[in-house]
Write a protein that holds these residues in place. Structure first.
Motif, mmCIF file in Angstrom:
data_model
loop_
_atom_site.group_PDB
_atom_site.id
_atom_site.type_symbol
_atom_site.label_atom_id
_atom_site.label_comp_id
_atom_site.label_asym_id
_atom_site.label_seq_id
_atom_site.Cartn_x
_atom_site.Cartn_y
_atom_site.Cartn_z
ATOM 1 N N LYS A 143 82.868 -27.008 51.004
ATOM 2 C CA LYS A 143 83.000 -25.545 50.994
ATOM 3 C C LYS A 143 81.691 -24.849 50.611
ATOM 4 C CE LYS A 143 87.338 -25.317 52.075
ATOM 5 N NZ LYS A 143 87.728 -24.973 53.416
ATOM 6 N N SER A 146 77.596 -23.486 54.610
ATOM 7 C CA SER A 146 77.830 -22.275 55.405
ATOM 8 C C SER A 146 78.269 -22.625 56.824
ATOM 9 C CB SER A 146 76.544 -21.454 55.485
ATOM 10 O OG SER A 146 76.014 -21.219 54.209
ATOM 11 N N LYS A 167 82.973 -23.349 55.922
ATOM 12 C CA LYS A 167 83.225 -21.961 56.300
ATOM 13 C C LYS A 167 83.252 -21.779 57.816
ATOM 14 C CE LYS A 167 81.152 -20.492 52.025
ATOM 15 N NZ LYS A 167 79.891 -20.318 51.367
ATOM 16 N N ARG A 168 82.304 -22.444 58.514
ATOM 17 C CA ARG A 168 82.238 -22.348 59.970
ATOM 18 C C ARG A 168 81.869 -23.707 60.539
ATOM 19 N NH1 ARG A 168 77.989 -18.447 61.752
ATOM 20 N NH2 ARG A 168 78.835 -18.946 63.764
#
Length: 194
Positions: A143, A146, A167-168
């Motif tokens: 986590k 990014s 996140k992505r």
């Protein structure tokens, strides 16, 4: 949108392998950009593929000399350099450096942490206790990333199943210069052009 000017890449070494071959292409591509300040740090700047990037004047190469100074001193040397440089993006391609960047992310703010995934499956047993510990640590740190860049859809799904979702995520297949190879229709073999 944030303008990226300063990029750091961390990798173990430049021994011959798929990730290292792709890294050579990436470094050469970024070296041609006049707007990017590129630094590539290696645990140990060794391996036969170093020759392909060592003459690139626009790339800052750092040898952390981990095999000489040890892991802990290497970590703090890297942290000191990062805090001094303050890169916009810090990119790693393999799970070990990914974990290290996750740990660094707690101590060095303001950087976009990009993890790479170069495998299609995870065999924790392949690396014994060390592999199991690495996967557990990656699950905790994922986590902090990014963005996760995988080189295949299968690899991306396996990462999410085994480790988790950052996140992505994005899939960018390996770049292959097809002009370098020839296909023999009679045998189905592919070989490099001479």
């Amino acid at each position: 949108a944030r303008i990226v000017k300063k990029i750091w890449i961390l990798h173990p070494n430049m021994n011959i392998g798929g990730a290292e071959t792709q890294l050579v292409h990436l470094i050469k591509g970024l070296a041609d950009s006049k707007n990017i300040d590129l630094t590539v740090a290696f645990y140990d700047a060794t391996g036969p593929l170093m020759d392909q990037i060592s003459d690139l004047e626009s790339v800052n190469l750092i040898d952390l000399k981990r095999s000489e100074i040890g892991r802990l001193r290497c970590f703090f040397d890297l942290l000191t350099r990062l805090r001094r440089s303050r890169p916009d993006v810090f990119y790693t391609l393999l799970i070990g450096p990914n974990i290290l960047s996750g740990l660094l992310s707690f101590l060095s703010a303001g950087t976009i942490w990009v993890w790479g995934n170069r495998v299609s499956w995870f065999e924790k047993s392949e690396f014994g206790l060390k592999g199991k510990f690495a996967v557990r640590l990656a699950r905790y740190l994922v986590k902090r990333s990014s963005l996760l860049i995988s080189n295949s859809t299968v690899g991306e799904r396996e990462w999410q199943r085994t480790i988790g979702t950052p996140k992505r995520t994005v899939v960018i297949p390996n770049g292959i210069d097809i002009a370098r190879y020839q296909f023999d229709e009679s045998t189905g073999a592919v070989s490099e052009k001479s």
